[in-house]
Enzyme design. Structure first.
Site, PDB file in Angstrom:
ATOM      1  N   ALA A  74       0.810  -1.222   0.000  1.00 26.96           N
ATOM      2  CA  ALA A  74       0.000   0.000   0.000  1.00 26.96           C
ATOM      3  C   ALA A  74       0.841   1.268   0.000  1.00 26.96           C
ATOM      4  O   ALA A  74       0.471   2.261  -0.625  1.00 26.96           O
ATOM      5  CB  ALA A  74      -0.942  -0.011   1.208  1.00 26.96           C
ATOM      6  N   THR A  75       1.980   1.259   0.702  1.00 27.84           N
ATOM      7  CA  THR A  75       2.805   2.469   0.750  1.00 27.84           C
ATOM      8  C   THR A  75       3.289   2.847  -0.641  1.00 27.84           C
ATOM      9  O   THR A  75       3.228   4.016  -1.042  1.00 27.84           O
ATOM     10  CB  THR A  75       4.000   2.271   1.704  1.00 27.84           C
ATOM     11  OG1 THR A  75       3.517   2.105   3.033  1.00 27.84           O
ATOM     12  CG2 THR A  75       4.929   3.479   1.667  1.00 27.84           C
ATOM     13  N   ASN A 151      -6.278   2.678  10.865  1.00 27.98           N
ATOM     14  CA  ASN A 151      -5.430   1.593  11.361  1.00 27.98           C
ATOM     15  C   ASN A 151      -5.288   1.570  12.880  1.00 27.98           C
ATOM     16  O   ASN A 151      -4.995   0.535  13.465  1.00 27.98           O
ATOM     17  CB  ASN A 151      -4.036   1.675  10.728  1.00 27.98           C
ATOM     18  CG  ASN A 151      -3.387   3.030  10.922  1.00 27.98           C
ATOM     19  OD1 ASN A 151      -3.906   4.048  10.461  1.00 27.98           O
ATOM     20  ND2 ASN A 151      -2.246   3.071  11.580  1.00 27.98           N
ATOM     21  N   GLN A 179      -6.652  -1.453   5.722  1.00 30.28           N
ATOM     22  CA  GLN A 179      -7.231  -2.149   6.870  1.00 30.28           C
ATOM     23  C   GLN A 179      -8.619  -2.711   6.587  1.00 30.28           C
ATOM     24  O   GLN A 179      -9.205  -3.348   7.457  1.00 30.28           O
ATOM     25  CB  GLN A 179      -7.296  -1.212   8.081  1.00 30.28           C
ATOM     26  CG  GLN A 179      -5.949  -0.734   8.581  1.00 30.28           C
ATOM     27  CD  GLN A 179      -5.100  -1.842   9.162  1.00 30.28           C
ATOM     28  OE1 GLN A 179      -5.592  -2.914   9.517  1.00 30.28           O
ATOM     29  NE2 GLN A 179      -3.803  -1.596   9.274  1.00 30.28           N
ATOM     30  N   THR A 239      10.462  -6.720 -12.867  1.00 31.54           N
ATOM     31  CA  THR A 239      10.078  -8.126 -12.865  1.00 31.54           C
ATOM     32  C   THR A 239       9.062  -8.397 -11.760  1.00 31.54           C
ATOM     33  O   THR A 239       9.255  -7.992 -10.613  1.00 31.54           O
ATOM     34  CB  THR A 239      11.322  -9.014 -12.650  1.00 31.54           C
ATOM     35  OG1 THR A 239      12.270  -8.753 -13.693  1.00 31.54           O
ATOM     36  CG2 THR A 239      10.948 -10.491 -12.654  1.00 31.54           C
ATOM     37  N   CYS A 324       7.912   5.775  18.062  1.00 25.41           N
ATOM     38  CA  CYS A 324       8.913   5.635  19.127  1.00 25.41           C
ATOM     39  C   CYS A 324      10.332   5.682  18.582  1.00 25.41           C
ATOM     40  O   CYS A 324      10.609   5.226  17.475  1.00 25.41           O
ATOM     41  CB  CYS A 324       8.717   4.314  19.864  1.00 25.41           C
ATOM     42  SG  CYS A 324       7.107   4.149  20.641  1.00 25.41           S
TER      43      CYS A 324
END
Length: 378
Positions: A74-75, A151, A179, A239, A324
């Site tokens: 998805a990114t 998400n 999601q 490919t 984080c």
């Protein structure tokens, strides 16, 4: 090494690959290794399997096979759409403050290239008021980006109402459905979206593969971001990841067939977990209780540091949704957008279940969290 009794409740991050998916992938990692773009018999046989996977992917979301482009996930799909529209004359993009970082960071990049960005707020339940979009959209708006299912909170947006507003202005609509696909029924035509990215690993497929739905009118506007051999109608050269694509197709086929049964089972477990944890004094659910997906609950335990709780849980895998580093933990931008204080955002835990979650795991999780919160508060 994983704990002997590992309990995995972080399925919005990634899911365990289904054994049936792995089984169909294995031949394409050994004997059936030909390049799908080759013209010999072995290559043509592989290409036929790839096209069957393309059909399964399209079928799951109500699309046509020629509207599906395979990507690494998805990114990449999101980047392909947003950056691929850079040559359009309209330079206004609208998105929402609760979007995934894959959208928000790409939008910030587009601002640096000269695009105007509007970031819409959501209500305390995480829902976007379509009237706010109607006020923000203009004749110069090129693209509206609004996710289907969040998400972190599982909140579901009213995409049909949103798409009508977007279509009225002849703008394009990108809906991050990472999601949602494989969990709830999706039909791109009914939703009225122009672009829909998805990732296989969010619904028991392999990592590193996904797809992008492009509507017929939207496809002609996209400039490729990867150039090379001209594969996939020149929109995404390279490919093909054949084993991954085969796995994606099988994940789509299984999800479509078992979605109803999974929904019933997982929603009952999520409700059991939520009911048990909300008995903890002061705890509450973040986001809408009505408009959300059945496998997710995001619960705040005021006065309890979520990172300390996650570490204490040991073999129970959950998420706090924060960004984080080794130095600092930042409150979730999604929860902040819902109006939570930094303290409450840093006291929130996301639990996301899958078809592999069991009643026994839910019962153990409830018991452990009750005990640990008593310890942490004392």
């Amino acid at each position: 090494m994983p704990h002997q009794n590992n309990i995995y409740l972080d399925n919005n991050a990634t899911t365990r690959i289904d054994d049936r998916v792995l089984d169909v992938m294995l031949p394409y990692l050994s004997d059936s290794y030909a390049n799908a773009s080759s013209s010999h018999l072995a290559g043509l046989t592989i290409q036929e399997a790839v096209e069957n996977a393309r059909w399964e992917t399209a079928n799951l979301i109500g699309a046509k096979e020629e509207e599906i482009i395979f990507t690494s996930g998805a990114t990449e799909s999101i980047n392909l759409v947003i950056k691929g529209l850079a040559n359009e004359s309209h330079k206004h993009i609208i998105t929402v403050t609760t979007e995934h970082k894959a959208v928000l960071e790409t939008c910030r990049y587009m601002e640096e290239t000269g695009f105007n960005l509007t970031y819409l707020p959501v209500a305390a339940d995480g829902i976007l008021d379509p009237e706010i979009l109607a006020e923000a959209i203009t004749d110069n708006t090129l693209l509206v980006i609004i996710m289907n299912v969040n998400n972190e909170t599982g909140v579901i947006q009213d995409l049909q109402a949103i798409s009508k507003i977007v279509q009225a202005k002849n703008a394009l609509l990108l809906c991050d459905s990472t999601q949602a696909v494989g969990k709830i029924p999706i039909n791109v035509k009914d939703l009225g979206v122009d672009f829909l990215p998805l990732s296989a690993h969010k619904f028991h497929g392999p990592k590193g593969v996904g797809a992008l739905y492009l509507s017929a009118k939207a496809k002609i506007k996209i400039t490729p971001q990867i150039h090379g051999g001209g594969q996939q109608r020149k929109l995404r050269s390279g490919t093909l990841n054949v084993p991954g694509i085969i796995g994606l197709g099988k994940s789509c086929e299984i999800a479509g067939r078992e979605m109803e049964a999974n929904t019933e089972k997982i929603s009952a477990l999520r409700n059991q977990l939520e009911e048990g944890l909300l008995k903890i004094e002061g705890s509450f659910v973040n986001g809408s209780l009505l408009n959300r997906i059945y496998n997710t609950t995001n619960i705040c335990f005021p006065g309890v540091n979520s990172e300390r709780l996650i570490m204490a849980l040991q073999n129970i895998s959950v998420s706090n949704g924060s960004s984080c580093s080794s130095v600092i933990s930042e409150p979730s931008h999604v929860l902040k957008a819902l109006g939570l204080s930094d303290e409450n955002a840093l006291s929130s835990i996301r639990f996301s279940l899958s078809k592999f979650t069991t009643v026994e795991e839910i019962e153990e999780t409830i018991s452990r969290i009750h005990s640990l919160i008593k310890e942490l508060k004392s």
